[in-house]
Design a protein around this motif. Structure first.
Motif, mmCIF file in Angstrom:
data_model
loop_
_atom_site.group_PDB
_atom_site.id
_atom_site.type_symbol
_atom_site.label_atom_id
_atom_site.label_comp_id
_atom_site.label_asym_id
_atom_site.label_seq_id
_atom_site.Cartn_x
_atom_site.Cartn_y
_atom_site.Cartn_z
ATOM 1 N N LEU A 1 -15.324 69.572 -18.572
ATOM 2 C CA LEU A 1 -14.187 69.926 -19.504
ATOM 3 C C LEU A 1 -14.641 71.275 -20.064
ATOM 4 C CD1 LEU A 1 -13.309 66.396 -21.168
ATOM 5 C CD2 LEU A 1 -11.660 68.138 -19.769
ATOM 6 N N LEU A 2 -13.675 72.075 -20.419
ATOM 7 C CA LEU A 2 -13.983 73.271 -21.124
ATOM 8 C C LEU A 2 -14.925 73.184 -22.310
ATOM 9 C CD1 LEU A 2 -13.548 76.467 -21.762
ATOM 10 C CD2 LEU A 2 -11.463 75.868 -22.805
ATOM 11 N N SER A 3 -14.623 71.987 -23.109
ATOM 12 C CA SER A 3 -15.240 71.716 -24.282
ATOM 13 C C SER A 3 -16.732 71.087 -24.256
ATOM 14 C CB SER A 3 -14.643 70.619 -25.141
ATOM 15 O OG SER A 3 -14.126 69.390 -24.351
ATOM 16 N N ASP A 4 -17.102 70.793 -22.960
ATOM 17 C CA ASP A 4 -18.335 70.575 -22.640
ATOM 18 C C ASP A 4 -19.233 71.437 -21.868
ATOM 19 O OD1 ASP A 4 -18.038 67.996 -23.717
ATOM 20 O OD2 ASP A 4 -17.277 67.266 -21.871
ATOM 21 N N MET B 1 -19.063 77.477 -22.695
ATOM 22 C CA MET B 1 -18.137 78.225 -23.844
ATOM 23 C C MET B 1 -17.956 77.288 -25.135
ATOM 24 S SD MET B 1 -16.637 80.662 -22.698
ATOM 25 C CE MET B 1 -15.310 80.790 -23.810
ATOM 26 N N LYS B 2 -18.615 76.153 -25.134
ATOM 27 C CA LYS B 2 -18.691 75.647 -26.520
ATOM 28 C C LYS B 2 -19.635 76.384 -27.639
ATOM 29 C CE LYS B 2 -22.522 72.240 -25.644
ATOM 30 N NZ LYS B 2 -22.598 72.767 -24.278
ATOM 31 N N ASP B 3 -20.364 77.054 -26.962
ATOM 32 C CA ASP B 3 -21.413 77.914 -27.668
ATOM 33 C C ASP B 3 -21.103 79.774 -27.674
ATOM 34 O OD1 ASP B 3 -23.408 75.802 -28.252
ATOM 35 O OD2 ASP B 3 -23.774 75.870 -25.942
ATOM 36 N N HIS B 4 -20.093 79.661 -27.290
ATOM 37 C CA HIS B 4 -19.625 81.343 -27.344
ATOM 38 C C HIS B 4 -19.606 81.756 -28.702
ATOM 39 C CE1 HIS B 4 -17.250 85.078 -26.810
ATOM 40 N NE2 HIS B 4 -17.512 84.827 -25.431
ATOM 41 N N PRO B 5 -20.316 82.999 -28.657
ATOM 42 C CA PRO B 5 -20.668 83.619 -30.147
ATOM 43 C C PRO B 5 -19.248 83.849 -30.946
ATOM 44 C CG PRO B 5 -21.208 85.066 -28.484
ATOM 45 C CD PRO B 5 -21.103 83.830 -27.709
ATOM 46 N N LEU B 6 -18.125 84.492 -30.279
ATOM 47 C CA LEU B 6 -16.916 84.809 -30.830
ATOM 48 C C LEU B 6 -15.817 83.773 -30.779
ATOM 49 C CD1 LEU B 6 -16.934 88.513 -29.860
ATOM 50 C CD2 LEU B 6 -17.588 87.725 -31.961
ATOM 51 N N THR B 7 -15.668 83.147 -29.713
ATOM 52 C CA THR B 7 -14.606 82.209 -29.554
ATOM 53 C C THR B 7 -15.077 80.898 -28.963
ATOM 54 O OG1 THR B 7 -14.270 83.291 -27.470
ATOM 55 C CG2 THR B 7 -12.900 83.898 -29.244
ATOM 56 N N PRO B 8 -15.827 80.114 -29.730
ATOM 57 C CA PRO B 8 -16.287 78.660 -29.191
ATOM 58 C C PRO B 8 -15.381 77.857 -28.898
ATOM 59 C CG PRO B 8 -16.751 78.835 -31.448
ATOM 60 C CD PRO B 8 -16.274 80.286 -31.254
ATOM 61 N N MET B 9 -15.103 77.155 -27.642
ATOM 62 C CA MET B 9 -13.865 76.396 -27.172
ATOM 63 C C MET B 9 -14.395 75.053 -27.289
ATOM 64 S SD MET B 9 -11.443 78.373 -26.828
ATOM 65 C CE MET B 9 -10.329 77.448 -26.149
#
Length: 422
Positions: free
Chosen positions: A137-140, A143-151
């Motif tokens: 999943l996107l949330s796993d 991307m959960k650690d993206h510095p500007l847009t953590p999903m």
């Protein structure tokens, strides 16, 4: 040739990703960086993509810039419009995807559009309204650690619903698998129920072609580049597009270099793949904060000593833990701006020193580089990896340029890029 498709992209690499898709499907495409300030001749282009740097700007600014781009595209007599965002739906609970999409829809006077960031070739799929990156999943995902847009929420129906004033429905996978007519009927049903947007499930390219065919009468389509796969064929069937080959060709020259500002997992792997083979310079935000001009001068002095036969890499890419420490010390915004501004100045410096083939990794870094070089438009050429083509600049600066989204490409992307270009 009439402008059949006009697109607005929320970052520079995302725009190039969309351009690559259209060109592969036989639609000659030009990408501009912002609204051109000079007289603009689209030539034989059937599609124009206006690349903005609006993904992480304040919501109001993103909406205003996108509406201005829409007005310019409308002035060209454009027939259909596309709002391009990342296949990982990079945004926050407040925006910017939903507010921009809603504003564009309102200006066009349309009641309904779709949201489909799926890009199966790069592992982005949507099922039951949930976005997956590979098997996660996107949330796993990273991307959960993206510095500007953590999903942190993979449910796009719910997430987009938080960003818009209208309701959001779902075109489920079973309807998508049934083909374009079933998809179109679901559009009509969801719109009649008052939904402003519908997230569309997609697991493979065949799904995306069907979605594209079903969307031929939508004035606005929103999503990743994948959902554009079926758009050129719609115009071919209507007799408005005759081209079968949209790829621009040229003879590249000049020295080769890579500028990498992305901290995504894939870009870090791409950096690691060449660190022991190419000359490399690590650009650190902490050092830039102390003496930005001094660091840039040091980089350019280092560049002057490099062998012209070997590409070199200048990078600020770092692991999430290191990025977090820097952001804690400098602040998230300042840390990012320091690197972007330095990369822009460095880009101008190395082009003056004979760089003619340049790869830039990271959406924010690409924006800074293009702005610093004064590039207003590019023509789209050969694909390197899915979503990333080589481009030829139009105008005063003559450069072979590849703008890579952080998560795109395989681990050998940097070496492969120069092999593909020749």
């Amino acid at each position: 040739m009439a402008i059949l498709l006009g697109a607005i992209a929320d970052d520079f690499t995302g725009a190039t990703d969309l351009a690559n898709t259209l060109v592969k499907e036989g639609m000659p495409t030009i990408q501009t960086f912002g609204i051109p300030t000079k007289d603009f001749d689209p030539g034989k282009a059937a599609a124009i993509i206006v690349a903005l740097k609006s993904r992480s700007t304040p919501v109001g600014d993103a909406v205003q810039e996108s509406l201005e781009a829409l007005e310019w595209l409308m002035s060209l007599g454009t027939k259909q419009f596309f709002f391009k965002y990342c296949s990982t739906f990079d945004s926050t609970a407040e925006g910017n995807i939903g507010p921009v999409a809603e504003a564009l829809l309102g200006r066009l006077g349309e009641p309904f559009s779709i949201a489909c960031p799926a890009f199966p070739t790069n592992g982005r799929t949507i099922y039951k309204g949930h976005l997956f990156v590979g098997d996660l999943l996107l949330s796993d995902s990273s991307m959960k650690d993206h510095p500007l847009t953590p999903m942190n929420d993979a449910n796009l129906v719910r997430f987009l619903g938080r960003q818009t004033t209208g309701s959001v429905g779902l075109v489920p996978f079973e309807d998508v698998e049934a083909g374009s007519e079933a998809i179109r009927q679901t559009y009509e049903r969801l719109s009649a129920l008052g939904n402003m947007f519908a997230v569309v499930d997609a697991l493979n390219d065949q799904n995306l072609y069907a979605i594209g065919e079903a969307s031929k009468d939508l004035k606005l389509i929103t999503g990743g580049s994948g959902v554009a796969l079926g758009i050129p064929e719609n115009f071919r069937k209507s007799g408005e597009l005759q081209s079968a080959d949209g790829c621009y060709q040229w003879q590249p020259d000049g020295r080769a270099a890579v500028l990498s500002g992305s901290c995504s997992a894939m870009t870090r792997a791409q950096v690691a793949a060449v660190k022991d083979r190419w000359p490399c310079f690590n650009l650190e935000a902490i050092a830039l904060d102390k003496d930005k001009n001094g660091v840039v001068e040091k980089v350019l002095a280092w560049v002057d000593k490099q062998d012209g036969d070997v590409p070199y890499l200048i990078y600020s890419s770092a692991d999430p833990g290191d990025v977090a420490k820097v952001q804690e010390q400098l602040g998230r915004t300042r840390a990012g701006l320091l690197v972007e501004e330095a990369m822009g100045v460095i880009a101008a410096g190395i082009v003056k020193r004979g760089i003619g083939r340049l790869v830039v990794a990271g959406g924010e870094t690409s924006g800074a580089v293009v702005k610093s070089l004064g590039v207003e438009a590019i023509q789209i050429g050969k694909e390197i990896d899915p979503g990333v083509p080589w481009c030829k600049t139009i105008g005063d600066v003559s450069l072979s340029l590849a703008l890579k989204s952080g998560n795109f490409g395989n681990e050998d992307f940097f070496t492969k890029a120069f092999e593909v270009l020749g």
